[in-house]
Design a protein around this motif. Structure first.
Motif, PDB file in Angstrom:
ATOM      1  N   ALA A 160       0.821  -1.210   0.000  1.00 53.17           N
ATOM      2  CA  ALA A 160       0.000   0.000   0.000  1.00 53.17           C
ATOM      3  C   ALA A 160       0.854   1.259   0.000  1.00 53.17           C
ATOM      4  CB  ALA A 160      -0.906   0.004   1.229  1.00 53.17           C
ATOM      5  N   VAL A 161       0.546   2.182  -0.916  1.00 56.03           N
ATOM      6  CA  VAL A 161       1.286   3.447  -0.949  1.00 56.03           C
ATOM      7  C   VAL A 161       0.348   4.652  -0.978  1.00 56.03           C
ATOM      8  CG1 VAL A 161       3.375   2.512  -1.998  1.00 56.03           C
ATOM      9  CG2 VAL A 161       1.519   3.274  -3.468  1.00 56.03           C
ATOM     10  N   SER A 162      -0.925   4.455  -0.677  1.00 54.53           N
ATOM     11  CA  SER A 162      -1.851   5.564  -0.472  1.00 54.53           C
ATOM     12  C   SER A 162      -2.522   5.345   0.870  1.00 54.53           C
ATOM     13  CB  SER A 162      -2.914   5.624  -1.579  1.00 54.53           C
ATOM     14  OG  SER A 162      -3.843   4.566  -1.442  1.00 54.53           O
ATOM     15  N   VAL A 163      -2.983   6.419   1.498  1.00 54.14           N
ATOM     16  CA  VAL A 163      -3.602   6.304   2.815  1.00 54.14           C
ATOM     17  C   VAL A 163      -4.834   5.409   2.748  1.00 54.14           C
ATOM     18  CG1 VAL A 163      -4.822   7.575   4.617  1.00 54.14           C
ATOM     19  CG2 VAL A 163      -2.715   8.505   3.656  1.00 54.14           C
ATOM     20  N   ALA A 164      -5.660   5.607   1.719  1.00 56.11           N
ATOM     21  CA  ALA A 164      -6.881   4.813   1.575  1.00 56.11           C
ATOM     22  C   ALA A 164      -6.552   3.332   1.400  1.00 56.11           C
ATOM     23  CB  ALA A 164      -7.701   5.320   0.384  1.00 56.11           C
ATOM     24  N   TYR A 165      -5.596   3.050   0.551  1.00 54.17           N
ATOM     25  CA  TYR A 165      -5.206   1.665   0.291  1.00 54.17           C
ATOM     26  C   TYR A 165      -4.549   1.042   1.521  1.00 54.17           C
ATOM     27  CZ  TYR A 165      -3.479  -2.294  -2.515  1.00 54.17           C
ATOM     28  OH  TYR A 165      -3.230  -3.537  -3.020  1.00 54.17           O
ATOM     29  N   ALA A 171      -6.703  -3.518   7.391  1.00 48.48           N
ATOM     30  CA  ALA A 171      -7.910  -4.270   7.752  1.00 48.48           C
ATOM     31  C   ALA A 171      -7.816  -5.718   7.280  1.00 48.48           C
ATOM     32  CB  ALA A 171      -9.140  -3.600   7.140  1.00 48.48           C
ATOM     33  N   LYS A 172      -7.274  -5.922   6.093  1.00 53.58           N
ATOM     34  CA  LYS A 172      -7.122  -7.281   5.544  1.00 53.58           C
ATOM     35  C   LYS A 172      -6.151  -8.118   6.368  1.00 53.58           C
ATOM     36  CE  LYS A 172      -6.214  -7.636   1.201  1.00 53.58           C
ATOM     37  NZ  LYS A 172      -5.621  -7.254  -0.089  1.00 53.58           N
ATOM     38  N   SER A 177     -10.981 -12.316   6.582  1.00 54.61           N
ATOM     39  CA  SER A 177     -11.805 -12.078   5.396  1.00 54.61           C
ATOM     40  C   SER A 177     -12.672 -10.856   5.623  1.00 54.61           C
ATOM     41  CB  SER A 177     -12.685 -13.296   5.104  1.00 54.61           C
ATOM     42  OG  SER A 177     -13.618 -12.998   4.078  1.00 54.61           O
ATOM     43  N   LEU A 178     -12.677  -9.959   4.635  1.00 56.43           N
ATOM     44  CA  LEU A 178     -13.526  -8.773   4.741  1.00 56.43           C
ATOM     45  C   LEU A 178     -14.964  -9.075   4.342  1.00 56.43           C
ATOM     46  CD1 LEU A 178     -11.183  -5.963   3.338  1.00 56.43           C
ATOM     47  CD2 LEU A 178     -11.578  -6.640   5.710  1.00 56.43           C
ATOM     48  N   GLN A 179     -15.211 -10.251   3.797  1.00 60.07           N
ATOM     49  CA  GLN A 179     -16.570 -10.611   3.368  1.00 60.07           C
ATOM     50  C   GLN A 179     -17.529 -10.707   4.546  1.00 60.07           C
ATOM     51  OE1 GLN A 179     -16.180 -14.206   1.101  1.00 60.07           O
ATOM     52  NE2 GLN A 179     -15.426 -13.159  -0.735  1.00 60.07           N
ATOM     53  N   GLU A 180     -17.000 -11.103   5.690  1.00 60.31           N
ATOM     54  CA  GLU A 180     -17.849 -11.272   6.870  1.00 60.31           C
ATOM     55  C   GLU A 180     -17.770 -10.083   7.820  1.00 60.31           C
ATOM     56  OE1 GLU A 180     -19.905 -13.793   6.970  1.00 60.31           O
ATOM     57  OE2 GLU A 180     -19.041 -14.502   5.075  1.00 60.31           O
ATOM     58  N   SER A 181     -16.974  -9.081   7.458  1.00 59.98           N
ATOM     59  CA  SER A 181     -16.775  -7.932   8.344  1.00 59.98           C
ATOM     60  C   SER A 181     -17.706  -6.787   7.990  1.00 59.98           C
ATOM     61  CB  SER A 181     -15.323  -7.448   8.256  1.00 59.98           C
ATOM     62  OG  SER A 181     -14.427  -8.485   8.612  1.00 59.98           O
ATOM     63  N   THR A 182     -18.179  -6.097   9.038  1.00 59.38           N
ATOM     64  CA  THR A 182     -18.985  -4.889   8.841  1.00 59.38           C
ATOM     65  C   THR A 182     -18.079  -3.678   9.044  1.00 59.38           C
ATOM     66  OG1 THR A 182     -21.008  -5.953   9.616  1.00 59.38           O
ATOM     67  CG2 THR A 182     -20.948  -3.539   9.672  1.00 59.38           C
ATOM     68  N   VAL A 183     -18.109  -2.756   8.076  1.00 60.41           N
ATOM     69  CA  VAL A 183     -17.231  -1.591   8.123  1.00 60.41           C
ATOM     70  C   VAL A 183     -18.072  -0.321   8.247  1.00 60.41           C
ATOM     71  CG1 VAL A 183     -15.422  -0.288   6.943  1.00 60.41           C
ATOM     72  CG2 VAL A 183     -15.542  -2.775   6.666  1.00 60.41           C
ATOM     73  N   VAL A 195     -11.500   4.519  -0.108  1.00 58.68           N
ATOM     74  CA  VAL A 195     -11.498   3.412   0.846  1.00 58.68           C
ATOM     75  C   VAL A 195     -12.606   2.420   0.498  1.00 58.68           C
ATOM     76  CG1 VAL A 195     -11.948   2.769   3.240  1.00 58.68           C
ATOM     77  CG2 VAL A 195     -10.456   4.711   2.742  1.00 58.68           C
ATOM     78  N   ALA A 196     -13.807   2.940   0.223  1.00 57.16           N
ATOM     79  CA  ALA A 196     -14.950   2.078  -0.116  1.00 57.16           C
ATOM     80  C   ALA A 196     -14.673   1.258  -1.371  1.00 57.16           C
ATOM     81  CB  ALA A 196     -16.203   2.930  -0.304  1.00 57.16           C
ATOM     82  N   LYS A 197     -14.025   1.874  -2.348  1.00 56.37           N
ATOM     83  CA  LYS A 197     -13.698   1.151  -3.584  1.00 56.37           C
ATOM     84  C   LYS A 197     -12.727   0.006  -3.303  1.00 56.37           C
ATOM     85  CE  LYS A 197     -14.494   4.919  -6.884  1.00 56.37           C
ATOM     86  NZ  LYS A 197     -13.872   5.878  -7.827  1.00 56.37           N
ATOM     87  N   HIS A 198     -11.708   0.275  -2.479  1.00 47.81           N
ATOM     88  CA  HIS A 198     -10.736  -0.768  -2.142  1.00 47.81           C
ATOM     89  C   HIS A 198     -11.403  -1.880  -1.337  1.00 47.81           C
ATOM     90  CE1 HIS A 198      -7.354   1.272  -3.810  1.00 47.81           C
ATOM     91  NE2 HIS A 198      -7.380   2.287  -2.972  1.00 47.81           N
ATOM     92  N   LEU A 199     -12.290  -1.508  -0.410  1.00 50.01           N
ATOM     93  CA  LEU A 199     -12.991  -2.509   0.388  1.00 50.01           C
ATOM     94  C   LEU A 199     -13.851  -3.403  -0.506  1.00 50.01           C
ATOM     95  CD1 LEU A 199     -14.141  -0.301   3.409  1.00 50.01           C
ATOM     96  CD2 LEU A 199     -12.484  -2.174   3.510  1.00 50.01           C
ATOM     97  N   ALA A 200     -14.600  -2.772  -1.406  1.00 53.86           N
ATOM     98  CA  ALA A 200     -15.473  -3.533  -2.313  1.00 53.86           C
ATOM     99  C   ALA A 200     -14.659  -4.466  -3.196  1.00 53.86           C
ATOM    100  CB  ALA A 200     -16.301  -2.579  -3.163  1.00 53.86           C
TER     101      ALA A 200
END
Length: 419
Positions: A160-165, A171-172, A177-183, A195-200
């Motif tokens: 990761a080289v951006s704050v969002a990433y 988190a990863k 697994s982020l599939q079962e996590s609520t953000v 951030v939302a784009k990276h999470l998705a």
């Protein structure tokens, strides 16, 4: 024809100049048409992003300045203003440059993956505009395979080289697994959207967007199927969140120690990751003192980013080696094609001579000529015709004092080296 890459980028030109020569969607079709209709250009691809405008083309030798002049004229920019910022790469250097661009080695952020998609889109647009010839097709397809190899064999894009990433990467690492996590995303600005784009992209489907105005949050939430709440509603929803990522412009903290303690109690002390990427802070620093609450600030993320940038530089060494190897191999292949064309032309020329003389000999025989004389004349004329050009080349090399050229011609004629 000769492969050529010309352009400007963030290293050579100011934002103002890059804006002047950018090819927007409204200009691109006309530009591709003009490029394809140019008598000097056999094929061309235009790559235009916020950080670069580049033209990759197959041009007649010594016509690179005509392409630069066309670029200036198309955008109504003076050549004097443009040329100091222009870089030009030819043949293998052009091949290598395109490969470096596609691999993210020439990007403002080393190893960033978006540029490959942009190059692929530029190639697709040019192909649709019928401005891609066979050599360009091979060049770009090879480039895409090299970019894939670099991504597979190196980890240049894996840090990761951006704050969002970096927030998503953190988190990863903590949650399997982020599939079962609520953000819970606090804020609805550009950073939270990234951030939302990276999470998705990493499989997260359970997101809650909290913002001062629900209307702005709704626009963001619709892209990801997220739930929307207001900032005052955070306390009643905080316990649902496994991960909290916050980035607002609030001058005071939004999430306090007491709020997090209450949420953890409701969660039966299941761990909670909180990532505060706001300046000033959105989350009270005392939250980091709570057991089962793991708080990271923007400074913590920056140290991760700095470390990852250094790691990318290490990975870039291997990536550069791959690009050098592949560009040299592609250039060798291109040169072999030139050899094939030359051989084909040489064979065709010899065959034309043979057919012409054979036809005349057949006519002479049909007219009652002596077969022995006809055959003798055919053999003499065929020999003289075939050795005429090599003989002139040998004489020229000898007269000009070019022993290396003379040796090559002798070798091609199957003659032994002189003692």
């Amino acid at each position: 024809m000769s492969l050529l890459a010309i352009g400007i980028n963030h290293n050579t030109a100011s934002v103002e100049l890059r804006e002047k020569v950018a090819f927007g969607p409204d200009k691109l079709p006309q530009a591709l048409q003009q490029l394809s209709e140019s008598p000097h250009v056999s094929g061309g691809v235009i790559v235009s992003t916020c950080n670069r405008t580049e033209i990759y083309c197959d041009v007649k030798p010594s016509c690179k300045n005509k392409v630069i002049d066309w670029l200036a004229q198309f955008h109504q920019v003076s050549a004097e203003e443009l040329k100091p910022s222009i870089y030009v790469h030819e043949e293998q250097a052009a091949i290598r440059h395109l490969m470096r661009v596609a691999c993210g080695l020439d990007s403002l952020v080393l190893g960033e993956p978006q540029i490959l998609g942009q190059v692929k889109q530029a190639f697709s647009d040019s192909r649709a505009g019928l401005s891609v010839n066979a050599a360009m097709e091979k060049w770009f397809q090879k480039t895409f395979s090299v970019a894939k190899r670099v991504r597979t064999e190196t980890d240049i894009g894996g840090n990761a080289v951006s704050v969002a990433y970096a927030a998503c990467t953190l988190a990863k690492h903590i949650f399997e697994s982020l599939q079962e996590s609520t953000v819970l995303l606090v804020g609805a600005g550009e950073t939270i959207e990234l951030v939302a784009k990276h999470l998705a992209a990493n499989g997260c489907t359970k997101m809650i967007v909290a913002n001062r105005t629900k209307e702005r949050a709704q626009l963001l939430a619709e892209q990801f199927g997220a739930e929307v709440i207001s900032l005052p509603e955070i306390p009643e929803h905080l316990a649902r969140a496994d991960i909290v990522i916050s980035s607002t412009a609030s001058p005071l903290p939004i999430i306090g120690k007491g709020m997090v303690e209450t949420a953890l109690k409701s969660r039966r002390y299941q761990p909670m990751l909180l990532v505060d990427i706001a300046v000033p802070r959105d989350i009270e620093s005392q939250v980091g003192e709570i057991n089962d609450a793991y708080l990271y600030s923007v400074d913590d993320l920056q140290s991760i980013i700095d470390s990852n940038i250094e790691q990318r530089k290490v990975e870039a060494i291997q990536a550069e080696a791959i690009v050098s190897e592949e560009s040299a191999a592609f250039m060798t292949w291109l040169r072999s094609l030139q050899g094939v064309d030359t051989i084909r032309e040489f064979r065709q020329n010899a065959n034309d001579i043979r057919e012409d003389l054979l036809g005349k000999s057949i006519q002479a025989l049909a007219a009652g000529g002596d077969p022995e004389k006809v055959l003798l004349e055919l053999s003499n004329k065929l020999t003289n015709k075939l050795i005429h050009a090599p003989t002139r080349a040998l004489q020229s090399a000898a007269e000009q004092g070019e022993p290396a050229k003379l040796a090559i011609i002798r070798q091609s004629l199957g003659l032994e080296d002189p003692l």
